[in-house]
Scaffold this active site. Sequence first.
Site, mmCIF file in Angstrom:
data_model
loop_
_atom_site.group_PDB
_atom_site.id
_atom_site.type_symbol
_atom_site.label_atom_id
_atom_site.label_comp_id
_atom_site.label_asym_id
_atom_site.label_seq_id
_atom_site.Cartn_x
_atom_site.Cartn_y
_atom_site.Cartn_z
ATOM 1 N N LEU A 31 -75.198 13.828 2.986
ATOM 2 C CA LEU A 31 -76.541 13.305 2.680
ATOM 3 C C LEU A 31 -76.507 11.838 2.263
ATOM 4 O O LEU A 31 -77.450 11.348 1.643
ATOM 5 C CB LEU A 31 -77.230 14.156 1.593
ATOM 6 C CG LEU A 31 -77.383 15.660 1.915
ATOM 7 C CD1 LEU A 31 -77.941 16.421 0.719
ATOM 8 C CD2 LEU A 31 -78.299 15.869 3.123
ATOM 9 N N SER A 36 -68.932 4.484 20.347
ATOM 10 C CA SER A 36 -70.031 3.538 20.516
ATOM 11 C C SER A 36 -69.686 2.464 21.541
ATOM 12 O O SER A 36 -68.508 2.112 21.706
ATOM 13 C CB SER A 36 -70.268 2.880 19.156
ATOM 14 O OG SER A 36 -71.025 1.719 19.311
ATOM 15 N N TYR A 73 -66.695 -1.789 11.442
ATOM 16 C CA TYR A 73 -67.281 -0.526 11.912
ATOM 17 C C TYR A 73 -66.786 -0.229 13.333
ATOM 18 O O TYR A 73 -66.316 0.880 13.633
ATOM 19 C CB TYR A 73 -68.816 -0.616 11.874
ATOM 20 C CG TYR A 73 -69.499 0.328 12.828
ATOM 21 C CD1 TYR A 73 -69.612 1.683 12.526
ATOM 22 C CD2 TYR A 73 -70.023 -0.131 14.048
ATOM 23 C CE1 TYR A 73 -70.224 2.555 13.418
ATOM 24 C CE2 TYR A 73 -70.625 0.728 14.936
ATOM 25 C CZ TYR A 73 -70.724 2.070 14.618
ATOM 26 O OH TYR A 73 -71.318 2.926 15.507
ATOM 27 N N LYS A 100 -64.170 2.773 15.133
ATOM 28 C CA LYS A 100 -64.411 3.580 16.347
ATOM 29 C C LYS A 100 -63.197 3.478 17.275
ATOM 30 O O LYS A 100 -62.738 4.481 17.826
ATOM 31 C CB LYS A 100 -65.675 3.104 17.069
ATOM 32 C CG LYS A 100 -66.970 3.381 16.314
ATOM 33 C CD LYS A 100 -67.254 4.865 16.201
ATOM 34 C CE LYS A 100 -68.533 5.181 15.467
ATOM 35 N NZ LYS A 100 -68.651 6.576 15.044
ATOM 36 N N ASN A 118 -81.493 -1.827 12.285
ATOM 37 C CA ASN A 118 -81.661 -1.726 13.735
ATOM 38 C C ASN A 118 -83.089 -2.051 14.167
ATOM 39 O O ASN A 118 -84.037 -1.939 13.388
ATOM 40 C CB ASN A 118 -81.249 -0.324 14.215
ATOM 41 C CG ASN A 118 -79.787 -0.061 13.952
ATOM 42 O OD1 ASN A 118 -79.446 0.800 13.164
ATOM 43 N ND2 ASN A 118 -78.923 -0.831 14.578
ATOM 44 N N LEU A 119 -83.185 -2.439 15.434
ATOM 45 C CA LEU A 119 -84.433 -3.013 15.921
ATOM 46 C C LEU A 119 -85.633 -2.058 15.862
ATOM 47 O O LEU A 119 -86.665 -2.403 15.257
ATOM 48 C CB LEU A 119 -84.214 -3.514 17.363
ATOM 49 C CG LEU A 119 -85.414 -4.174 18.018
ATOM 50 C CD1 LEU A 119 -85.907 -5.366 17.216
ATOM 51 C CD2 LEU A 119 -85.061 -4.613 19.447
ATOM 52 N N PHE A 133 -83.756 -11.987 16.222
ATOM 53 C CA PHE A 133 -82.522 -12.734 15.946
ATOM 54 C C PHE A 133 -82.053 -13.514 17.169
ATOM 55 O O PHE A 133 -81.179 -13.071 17.900
ATOM 56 C CB PHE A 133 -81.422 -11.780 15.477
ATOM 57 C CG PHE A 133 -81.732 -11.072 14.177
ATOM 58 C CD1 PHE A 133 -82.367 -11.734 13.132
ATOM 59 C CD2 PHE A 133 -81.392 -9.732 13.991
ATOM 60 C CE1 PHE A 133 -82.652 -11.084 11.932
ATOM 61 C CE2 PHE A 133 -81.660 -9.076 12.796
ATOM 62 C CZ PHE A 133 -82.301 -9.760 11.771
ATOM 63 N N ARG A 187 -80.064 -4.913 25.300
ATOM 64 C CA ARG A 187 -79.297 -3.699 25.000
ATOM 65 C C ARG A 187 -79.724 -2.564 25.924
ATOM 66 O O ARG A 187 -80.827 -2.575 26.470
ATOM 67 C CB ARG A 187 -79.543 -3.236 23.548
ATOM 68 C CG ARG A 187 -79.080 -4.214 22.476
ATOM 69 C CD ARG A 187 -77.563 -4.285 22.404
ATOM 70 N NE ARG A 187 -77.130 -5.175 21.339
ATOM 71 C CZ ARG A 187 -76.987 -6.503 21.477
ATOM 72 N NH1 ARG A 187 -77.254 -7.090 22.632
ATOM 73 N NH2 ARG A 187 -76.572 -7.239 20.464
ATOM 74 N N GLY A 208 -72.228 -11.869 14.600
ATOM 75 C CA GLY A 208 -71.575 -10.690 15.185
ATOM 76 C C GLY A 208 -72.316 -10.098 16.375
ATOM 77 O O GLY A 208 -71.792 -9.239 17.067
ATOM 78 N N ASP A 209 -73.573 -10.526 16.614
ATOM 79 C CA ASP A 209 -74.333 -9.987 17.760
ATOM 80 C C ASP A 209 -73.821 -10.563 19.067
ATOM 81 O O ASP A 209 -73.414 -11.722 19.135
ATOM 82 C CB ASP A 209 -75.824 -10.365 17.641
ATOM 83 C CG ASP A 209 -76.612 -9.331 16.865
ATOM 84 O OD1 ASP A 209 -76.032 -8.296 16.506
ATOM 85 O OD2 ASP A 209 -77.809 -9.576 16.619
HETATM 86 N N1 UFG Z 1 -82.592 -7.350 16.453
HETATM 87 C C1 UFG Z 1 -83.585 -8.252 16.076
HETATM 88 N N2 UFG Z 1 -84.186 -8.074 14.865
HETATM 89 C C2 UFG Z 1 -83.885 -7.033 14.019
HETATM 90 C C3 UFG Z 1 -82.875 -6.121 14.410
HETATM 91 C C4 UFG Z 1 -82.241 -6.318 15.638
HETATM 92 O O1 UFG Z 1 -83.905 -9.187 16.799
HETATM 93 O O2 UFG Z 1 -84.470 -6.935 12.926
HETATM 94 C C5 UFG Z 1 -81.945 -7.515 17.760
HETATM 95 C C6 UFG Z 1 -80.450 -7.739 17.705
HETATM 96 O O3 UFG Z 1 -80.158 -9.109 17.544
HETATM 97 C C7 UFG Z 1 -79.994 -7.175 19.053
HETATM 98 C C8 UFG Z 1 -80.982 -6.034 19.311
HETATM 99 O O4 UFG Z 1 -82.106 -6.302 18.481
HETATM 100 O O5 UFG Z 1 -80.147 -8.130 20.061
HETATM 101 C C9 UFG Z 1 -80.442 -4.657 18.952
HETATM 102 O O6 UFG Z 1 -79.959 -4.681 17.615
HETATM 103 P P1 UFG Z 1 -79.658 -3.339 16.810
HETATM 104 O O7 UFG Z 1 -79.290 -3.735 15.419
HETATM 105 O O8 UFG Z 1 -80.790 -2.373 16.958
HETATM 106 O O9 UFG Z 1 -78.423 -2.722 17.596
HETATM 107 P P2 UFG Z 1 -76.972 -3.328 17.903
HETATM 108 O O10 UFG Z 1 -76.874 -3.488 19.389
HETATM 109 O O11 UFG Z 1 -76.656 -4.516 17.080
HETATM 110 O O12 UFG Z 1 -76.025 -2.162 17.396
HETATM 111 C C10 UFG Z 1 -76.319 -0.805 17.672
HETATM 112 C C11 UFG Z 1 -75.803 0.055 16.548
HETATM 113 C C12 UFG Z 1 -74.320 0.041 16.515
HETATM 114 C C13 UFG Z 1 -73.767 0.382 17.852
HETATM 115 C C14 UFG Z 1 -74.340 -0.490 18.937
HETATM 116 C C15 UFG Z 1 -73.912 0.012 20.294
HETATM 117 O O13 UFG Z 1 -76.300 -0.400 15.303
HETATM 118 O O14 UFG Z 1 -73.892 1.009 15.610
HETATM 119 O O15 UFG Z 1 -75.758 -0.441 18.900
HETATM 120 O O16 UFG Z 1 -74.295 -0.864 21.289
HETATM 121 F F1 UFG Z 1 -72.431 0.215 17.834
#
Ligand code: UFG
Length: 348
Positions: free
Chosen positions: A33, A124, A149, A153, A199-200, A218, A231, A294-295
């Site tokens: 939890l 992932s 993270y 994996k 996450n987005l 971002f 993505r 890191g993106d």
């Molecule tokens: N993004 C924004 N604003 C936000 C959040 C995200 O613009 O507030 C953008 C990010 O820059 C990225 C896209 O939306 O371009 C997706 O971002 P997420 O944080 O939703 O997802 P990530 O691709 O960074 O990572 C996710 C999971 C990870 C996993 C990965 C696999 O969080 O655990 O997908 O591709 F490993």
Amino acid sequence: MAVLVTGGLGFIGSHAVVELLQEGLDVVIVDDLSNSSKEVLSRIAKITGIKPFFYPFNVCKLNKLKEVFEKHIISEIIHFAGFKAVGESSSKPLEYYDNNLNSTLALLKMMEKYQVKKMIFSSSATVYGERDDLPFNEGMTITHATNPYGETKIMNEIILRDVAISRPDYAITVLRYANPIGAHSSGLIGEKPSDIPNNLLPYIQRVASKKLNELAVFGDDYPTTDGTGVRDYIHVTDLAKGHVLALKKMVARTGFHVYNLGTGRGTSVLELVAAFERENHVKIPYRIAARRSGDIATSYLDVTLAKNELGFQTKLTINDAVRDAYRFEIRGSKLDKTKLLKKESIKK
Ligand code: UFG
């Protein structure tokens, strides 16, 4: 005989549990939890009419795991449990390595002790790291992820591969997920981070319900069609069904197998925002912010192998996902309020 699902009350785990129960399988959940709620168990029961066995502890706790394996005949394990916040993993690497590796090691020890020979591991797309050769396929050499993270994996995959090599009677399947989004069509379970979402789509949901003011996009200077990150977004129900297919495939085979689960298509941040606005008739205020460290620019998966070997095919679209996510945002929080009111009236 039951399937042990670790992290079964989390976002992907809970949807997988629903699909497993609807296939007529018995399910035992272990979940500490730490990023989920016990309420999800009642919601799973509401959707399926079945309340699975549930044990609230961390999978690393060997003694408690033993009790579960003594009590139930476990035929397969699906291991979802783990810390998953990319940003946090850089500030707390020790916690991430400790939890995400020791949980797998504990399960492998139990497998040996209790003659359980089949496991599916949640991996992932992050294991592919930053590279230009898209789409990512399972044959690519994996070197380093861009954060701890992701490294956990990769390390888990290596551990599982080596164990599978040493035990030819085992079947271990690694599923590398694209970005899971959406929620169950009932609106009862979905993604509900306890903190401000990383996450987005969860972030967009909260802006839509006015719990947050605006979305920060971002970066708009990536080498993509509109400059925002791209993505491979997969509906969580399609992803959950992929686990049932992988499980069925494992019944009659052994060995170590890796599959990508995604749609094979990329969607930009602004395209996802536009789909959410169009499908839900809401406005999502946003501003362009700096790139998030890191993106990567673009990530999408080659899903040919899963299609050919597992019969995996996504059925739901981005439009379905954004509608389901918003339904969960509205319905899920309404149910929470009803529960709170009930609790308050009991107190009175
Ligand atoms: N993004 C924004 N604003 C936000 C959040 C995200 O613009 O507030 C953008 C990010 O820059 C990225 C896209 O939306 O371009 C997706 O971002 P997420 O944080 O939703 O997802 P990530 O691709 O960074 O990572 C996710 C999971 C990870 C996993 C990965 C696999 O969080 O655990 O997908 O591709 F490993």
